[in-house]
Design a protein around this motif. Sequence first.
Motif, PDB file in Angstrom:
ATOM      1  N   GLY A   1       1.040  -1.098   0.277  1.00 29.60           N
ATOM      2  CA  GLY A   1       0.062  -0.094  -0.208  1.00 29.60           C
ATOM      3  C   GLY A   1       0.641   1.278   0.177  1.00 29.60           C
TER       4      GLY A   1
ATOM      5  N   ASN B   1      -2.402   4.985   0.841  1.00 33.11           N
ATOM      6  CA  ASN B   1      -3.257   3.364  -0.015  1.00 33.11           C
ATOM      7  C   ASN B   1      -3.292   2.896   1.041  1.00 33.11           C
ATOM      8  OD1 ASN B   1      -3.005   5.199  -2.244  1.00 33.11           O
ATOM      9  ND2 ASN B   1      -1.115   3.954  -3.235  1.00 33.11           N
ATOM     10  N   ASN B   2      -3.040   2.805   2.079  1.00 28.76           N
ATOM     11  CA  ASN B   2      -3.432   2.010   3.311  1.00 28.76           C
ATOM     12  C   ASN B   2      -4.610   1.849   3.896  1.00 28.76           C
ATOM     13  OD1 ASN B   2      -0.854   0.435   4.166  1.00 28.76           O
ATOM     14  ND2 ASN B   2      -0.807   2.541   3.303  1.00 28.76           N
ATOM     15  N   ARG B   3      -5.738   1.580   3.002  1.00 29.98           N
ATOM     16  CA  ARG B   3      -7.674   1.767   3.898  1.00 29.98           C
ATOM     17  C   ARG B   3      -7.902   0.505   4.624  1.00 29.98           C
ATOM     18  NH1 ARG B   3      -8.197   6.522   3.568  1.00 29.98           N
ATOM     19  NH2 ARG B   3      -6.406   6.562   4.913  1.00 29.98           N
ATOM     20  N   LEU B   4      -7.244  -0.432   4.692  1.00 27.24           N
ATOM     21  CA  LEU B   4      -7.982  -1.212   5.698  1.00 27.24           C
ATOM     22  C   LEU B   4      -9.569  -0.729   6.574  1.00 27.24           C
ATOM     23  CD1 LEU B   4      -5.157  -4.265   5.448  1.00 27.24           C
ATOM     24  CD2 LEU B   4      -7.347  -5.049   4.474  1.00 27.24           C
ATOM     25  N   GLU B   5      -8.089   0.259   7.488  1.00 20.99           N
ATOM     26  CA  GLU B   5     -10.034   0.687   8.187  1.00 20.99           C
ATOM     27  C   GLU B   5     -10.889   0.506   7.219  1.00 20.99           C
ATOM     28  OE1 GLU B   5      -7.277   1.976  11.572  1.00 20.99           O
ATOM     29  OE2 GLU B   5      -7.059   3.472  10.052  1.00 20.99           O
ATOM     30  N   GLN B   6     -11.015   0.941   6.694  1.00 27.65           N
ATOM     31  CA  GLN B   6     -12.029   2.004   5.896  1.00 27.65           C
ATOM     32  C   GLN B   6     -12.910   0.426   5.540  1.00 27.65           C
ATOM     33  OE1 GLN B   6      -9.286   3.831   6.116  1.00 27.65           O
ATOM     34  NE2 GLN B   6     -10.293   4.814   7.401  1.00 27.65           N
ATOM     35  N   VAL B   7     -12.498   0.145   4.793  1.00 24.40           N
ATOM     36  CA  VAL B   7     -12.392  -1.362   4.343  1.00 24.40           C
ATOM     37  C   VAL B   7     -13.439  -2.200   5.963  1.00 24.40           C
ATOM     38  CG1 VAL B   7     -12.577  -4.030   3.341  1.00 24.40           C
ATOM     39  CG2 VAL B   7     -11.167  -2.021   2.172  1.00 24.40           C
ATOM     40  N   LEU B   8     -13.502  -2.016   6.551  1.00 33.29           N
ATOM     41  CA  LEU B   8     -13.592  -2.282   7.660  1.00 33.29           C
ATOM     42  C   LEU B   8     -14.770  -1.971   7.934  1.00 33.29           C
ATOM     43  CD1 LEU B   8     -10.826  -4.446   9.688  1.00 33.29           C
ATOM     44  CD2 LEU B   8     -12.530  -5.294   8.510  1.00 33.29           C
TER      45      LEU B   8
ATOM     46  N   ARG C   1     -16.770  -0.013   6.055  1.00 30.69           N
ATOM     47  CA  ARG C   1     -17.174  -0.019   5.462  1.00 30.69           C
ATOM     48  C   ARG C   1     -18.305  -1.524   5.306  1.00 30.69           C
ATOM     49  NH1 ARG C   1     -21.347   2.732   3.294  1.00 30.69           N
ATOM     50  NH2 ARG C   1     -19.478   3.779   2.821  1.00 30.69           N
TER      51      ARG C   1
END
Length: 265
Positions: free
Chosen positions: A22, A142-149, A151
Amino acid sequence: MYWINGIPQAQLPPTDRTIHFGDGFFTTARVLDGDIPLLAWHLERLDLAAQRLLFAPFDADALRREMLTAAGVGGDGVLKALISRGSGGRGYSISGCGAPVRIVSRSPAPAHYPRWRQDGVRLRQSPVRLARNPLLAGIKHNNRLEQVLIRAHLERYDADEALVLDSEGVVVECASANLFWRRGQDVFTPALHYAGVAGVMRRHVMSLLQALGYALAEVAVGPEDLATADEVFITNALLPIVPVKAIDERHYADRTLYLQLYPLC
């Protein structure tokens, strides 16, 4: 539609560091009649992210031309400009990396946004909290894992957006938008010193408030502070501004400031 370093294509090499780590940053812009509102601010935020993440300089003039070319393809839509550190280095090391890679993509405008602007949105407090990191706060890396979770959890409930707190219980933002609320002539938005994304529409709204007769404060407060708000709304470059009709069981009907701001956004 995708362009990589100005060339129409849709494939990155498997060695690209944005795939592995990312290792990059981006901005997402609205396209209106072939133009990009607030383009200068989008480019500024990319430059700030490049400095913060210790990137080699990217060709900002070339990126600007590529973004305008993509915007001119026709009609309204969404444009994303992403910068990757490219390939190189060993493991996490950035030593030996080449020039940053410019990636521009163009997609249709979200079909549900006009309905959101008319009807308002319902927020639900997310069980996922953002980690505090002053080095990354504000930028759109580009590290968007928090936002993926965030959502993923949101999609389990009857809500449009999330109210997101940080690890200390402080209100930060939504999954994909910044947050404002009004109490009388005072307007509040979360301070983003430790987490969150400083959006270009957030910046634009902040620049308009004084001329409209409102005082603005960037605050670090818990979600209970919103319970006494007269009005709540969210912003991002695509929305660009949408009223909030409810947060969990609390309802909001006042749209005074939203109606003043919307024609200016």
